[in-house]
Scaffold this motif. Sequence first.
Motif: not given
Length: 520
Positions: A77, A79, A212, A224, A306, A356, A359-360, A363-364
């Motif tokens: 995983l 980025i 991501y 993605v 995510q 989540q 996390n989003a 991550r992106n």
Amino acid sequence: MSERTPVLIVGAGLAGLSTAVFLGLHGTPSLVVERHESTSTHPKARGQQHHAMEALRLAGLEAAMIGASPKSQGFLLRIAESASGPVFREILHDTFAPLDHLTPAGAADASQASAERILAERARELGAEIRFATKLESFEQDENGVRAVLSDAAGTRAVHADYLVAADGHRSPIREQLGIGTHGRGTLGHSIHWLVRADLSAVVDDRQVMYYLQNPKLSGGTGVLASTDHPDQFVVGVGYDPEREDLADFTEERSLEQIRLVTGVPELDVEILMTDTTVATMRVADRFSAGRVHLVGDAAHTMPPQGGMGGNTALMDGFYLAWKLAAVLRGEAGPGLLDSHDAERRPVGELIAENQYRNAIVRNRPDLAREGDAPPIEDPAVLLFGYRHNGAVVREPGDEGELLEDATRPTGRPGSRAPHLRLSTPDGVLSTIDLFGRSFVLLAGTDAWAKATDEVAATLEVRLKPQLIGGEVTGDWTGPYGVDADGAVLVRPDRFIAWRSQGPGTAADLEKALRAVLDR
């Protein structure tokens, strides 16, 4: 024409099929209806975390999920700007990180399409009927049950059910009819996804990958890339604004341009197999139950992908609801037991959906970051095994009902997951987790508790078994379970602790506790 079923489940995704599997494991048949022609055929969520694998292990599905996992060198995983780099951050190196100190179960990496097929087959083996291309047209409920009208190619028919499980997706017409609202962070963004066939061996090695991407050249600035079950097929996605454009604006030329930007291979030879749009939202239903209707999966909670917990949470909704429905339908529990579905699963759903979302951001979607936002919880021990249930349990004095605890330092408090310990038996080493799943179990160290268990089981006519630890079955269990050598711990079928006696007790104590848990 009218028919009868104990439980009608609308939706044959992970949540609906999980509910059917675990109802069947507890001896309760169900009818599952799904408006689509089959289980999922599109690559969606993938991966079964350790807590979900514990449940699947109880259903005899651990080996099947592992067998359906791609034979790769693990999960990567990242980025990045594109799949070719540069890489900004590497999040996870290995889906199969060992958690042997917490569970006897491993993890798996089966796709949602594979997982749904496996669950459907097992549900049928356990007595469920699954009907595809069948739509719920309407329903009404009263104190006696639910009357639903279904339609298929042959026409319409009425079905009478004791309970209805809404596993009908994030739009959930059932939830809408019940007037149940939602709360949460709302819509994060829209994206276009392509299923593509391409040779990315020069970019992606022998691992399952999830990239991501943050790149201003991409539509919406984000993208993605994810592996599928096929080494030459990938899901590629980019953001878009539905207020300004739609699918028709992504011509073949523009689509190929975006796909090549995602991969970082300007001259990539690529075949587009499928195109679709999706929306990332974070919403949780205000209630998970209304009368005889109970919400699971996306009908109860939607979350950004995510973190990889959406599908796992949906599957676990079915696991935690099924034993309660079965107990009420058998007459072992009062209907009040089902009130704990909302009390127990909604706080967990809110926790995971919010995590989540965080996390989003990391991550992106850094553009969504706000001052004061907490970082995501990244410790798998907390997310998988540290949440507590505070509904159908007998809480102890001083317990403030905290949602989380440190699973690596188990307390044995009612509402927490029964700790995994290795026991020695004449047949070899056994985990305490493998003792649970089909009935209530009383862990104890004395014959007095075993006799009390048999007495209470007969009096209340419930599925309750004693498990003595001592004699042929041995292990150091009292510390992690928080009891003395002459104490006892009552564990629910879902391996959560319902009650404990830290020292000696009586059959009357056990009966009182079980009556409270079961709303008797």
